[in-house]
Scaffold this motif. Structure first.
Motif, PDB file in Angstrom:
ATOM      1  N   CYS A   1       0.836  -1.200   0.000  1.00  0.00           N
ATOM      2  CA  CYS A   1       0.000   0.000   0.000  1.00  0.00           C
ATOM      3  C   CYS A   1       0.873   1.252   0.000  1.00  0.00           C
ATOM      4  CB  CYS A   1      -0.922   0.006   1.222  1.00  0.00           C
ATOM      5  SG  CYS A   1      -2.047   1.410   1.305  1.00  0.00           S
ATOM      6  N   SER A   2       0.464   2.254  -0.722  1.00  0.00           N
ATOM      7  CA  SER A   2       1.179   3.525  -0.755  1.00  0.00           C
ATOM      8  C   SER A   2       1.084   4.229   0.594  1.00  0.00           C
ATOM      9  CB  SER A   2       0.586   4.423  -1.844  1.00  0.00           C
ATOM     10  OG  SER A   2       1.012   5.754  -1.698  1.00  0.00           O
ATOM     11  N   TYR A   3       2.174   4.867   1.010  1.00  0.00           N
ATOM     12  CA  TYR A   3       2.178   5.631   2.256  1.00  0.00           C
ATOM     13  C   TYR A   3       1.155   6.758   2.195  1.00  0.00           C
ATOM     14  CZ  TYR A   3       6.147   3.506   4.687  1.00  0.00           C
ATOM     15  OH  TYR A   3       6.963   2.641   5.378  1.00  0.00           O
ATOM     16  N   VAL A   4       1.016   7.361   1.030  1.00  0.00           N
ATOM     17  CA  VAL A   4       0.063   8.465   0.879  1.00  0.00           C
ATOM     18  C   VAL A   4      -1.364   7.962   1.063  1.00  0.00           C
ATOM     19  CG1 VAL A   4      -0.838  10.203  -0.697  1.00  0.00           C
ATOM     20  CG2 VAL A   4       1.614   9.740  -0.638  1.00  0.00           C
ATOM     21  N   VAL A   5      -1.683   6.852   0.417  1.00  0.00           N
ATOM     22  CA  VAL A   5      -3.028   6.280   0.522  1.00  0.00           C
ATOM     23  C   VAL A   5      -3.335   5.895   1.963  1.00  0.00           C
ATOM     24  CG1 VAL A   5      -4.497   4.356  -0.161  1.00  0.00           C
ATOM     25  CG2 VAL A   5      -3.062   5.490  -1.862  1.00  0.00           C
TER      26      VAL A   5
ATOM     27  N   ASP B   1       5.724  11.258   4.323  1.00  0.00           N
ATOM     28  CA  ASP B   1       4.354  11.100   3.844  1.00  0.00           C
ATOM     29  C   ASP B   1       3.328  11.155   4.961  1.00  0.00           C
ATOM     30  OD1 ASP B   1       4.880  10.717   1.023  1.00  0.00           O
ATOM     31  OD2 ASP B   1       5.817   8.833   1.602  1.00  0.00           O
TER      32      ASP B   1
END
Length: 241
Positions: free
Chosen positions: A56-60, A175
Motif C-alpha cells: 500500500c502507498s504511504y500516501v493512501v 508522507d
C-alpha cells in the motif's frame, strides 16, 4: 542550518519519532515472525496477510488514517468505537495537547512496515539449523531460554540490518506527517520532522534552495554517521555472521 532553531527542532521531532517507532516495529515484527514460523497450517496465508500492507502507498494509508479511522468526528471509526463505550469523541488531529496526532502517525507507520520486517526476520529464522533446537530440547531448554540463547544470537545479522533500515526509514519520514497533518499548512516544530521542514524551506513561499540543499547534506551525513556507528557497535559484517 545548524544555527536555525526550527531545523534543530525538526531533528528533535525525528528523535522522538525514532525512539518509539524503531523498537516498537522491531519487537512487533520479530514477534509476528516467531508466530508465523511456528504455524504449521496456512503459513503462506498468514505470511501474505502480514506482508500485504507493504504494497500500500504511504500516501493512501495516511489519507485512510486521516479521513476514515482517525477523522476526529464521531462518524470516524476510532471515535465510533469509543462512542459505543460512552466516551466522547477525541480530536485526533489537533495540534493542541494532548498530542493525539502522534498515535495516528505511529499506527499508520506500524501498519505499513511491520509486515516487511517480519519477512526479513522470518527468513532469518528459517536459516537457523534445526539441530540447535534439537540439542536444546535434549538439554531440557525451552521457551525463553531457547529464544535468548539460540534464536536471538542467530538473528544478530538480521537484527542489525533491520535496525539500520528502521532508523533510516524513520529519518525519511515525510508522507505520514505531510498528508495526515497537511490540513494545518505550515507545521509547528514539534510536528515537523526534517524532511517536512526541508520541503517547506526549499519549496515553500521562500523557495530557499540553498538552505534546503544544506539541510539535505546535513541529514545525509547524520544518517551515514549513525549507520556506520551502529554497524561497528553491532559488529555488522564479522565473519561467521
Amino acid at each position: 542550518m545548524l544555527a536555525d532553531p526550527a531545523f534543530r527542532s525538526s531533528l528533535v521531532t525525528f528523535l522522538a519519532f525514532a525512539v518509539f517507532i524503531v523498537p516498537t516495529t522491531f519487537v512487533i515484527s520479530l514477534g509476528a515472525a516467531l508466530l508465523v514460523a511456528r504455524t504449521r497450517v496456512m503459513q503462506s496465508f498468514f505470511r501474505s496477510v502480514f506482508f500485504l500492507p507493504t504494497a500500500c502507498s504511504y500516501v493512501v494509508a495516511a489519507l485512510i488514517w486521516k479521513m476514515s479511522i482517525f477523522s476526529g468526528i464521531r462518524s470516524g471509526l476510532a471515535n465510533g468505537v469509543l462512542g459505543w463505550f460512552g466516551i466522547d469523541s477525541i480530536p485526533w488531529l489537533s495540534l493542541a495537547d494532548p498530542p493525539w496526532y502522534w498515535l495516528v502517525i505511529v499506527t499508520a507507520r506500524l501498519w505499513l512496515q511491520v509486515g516487511f520486517y517480519m519477512i526479513l526476520f522470518l527468513a532469518g529464522i528459517q536459516r537457523i539449523s534445526p539441530t540447535l533446537y534439537e540439542a536444546a530440547a535434549i538439554d531440557g531448554a525451552e521457551g525463553w531460554k531457547v529464544f535468548r540463547h539460540i534464536t536471538l544470537p542467530q538473528l544478530r545479522a538480521t537484527s542489525t540490518a533491520v535496525l539500520l533500515l528502521l532508523l533510516i526509514n524513520a529519518f525519511q519520514a515525510f508522507d505520514e506527517f505531510y498528508n495526515i497533518l497537511s490540513t494545518f499548512g505550515t507545521y509547528p516544530p514539534y510536528a515537523r520532522p526534517p524532511l517536512v521542514y526541508l520541503y517547506y524551506t526549499a519549496l515553500g513561499s521562500g523557495q530557499d534552495f540553498g538552505h534546503g540543499s544544506a539541510g539535505a547534506v546535513i541529514l545525509t551525513l547524520i544518517i551515514a554517521v549513525i549507520a556506520v556507528a551502529q554497524g561497528r557497535i553491532l559488529r555488522l559484517g564479522d565473519r561467521g555472521e
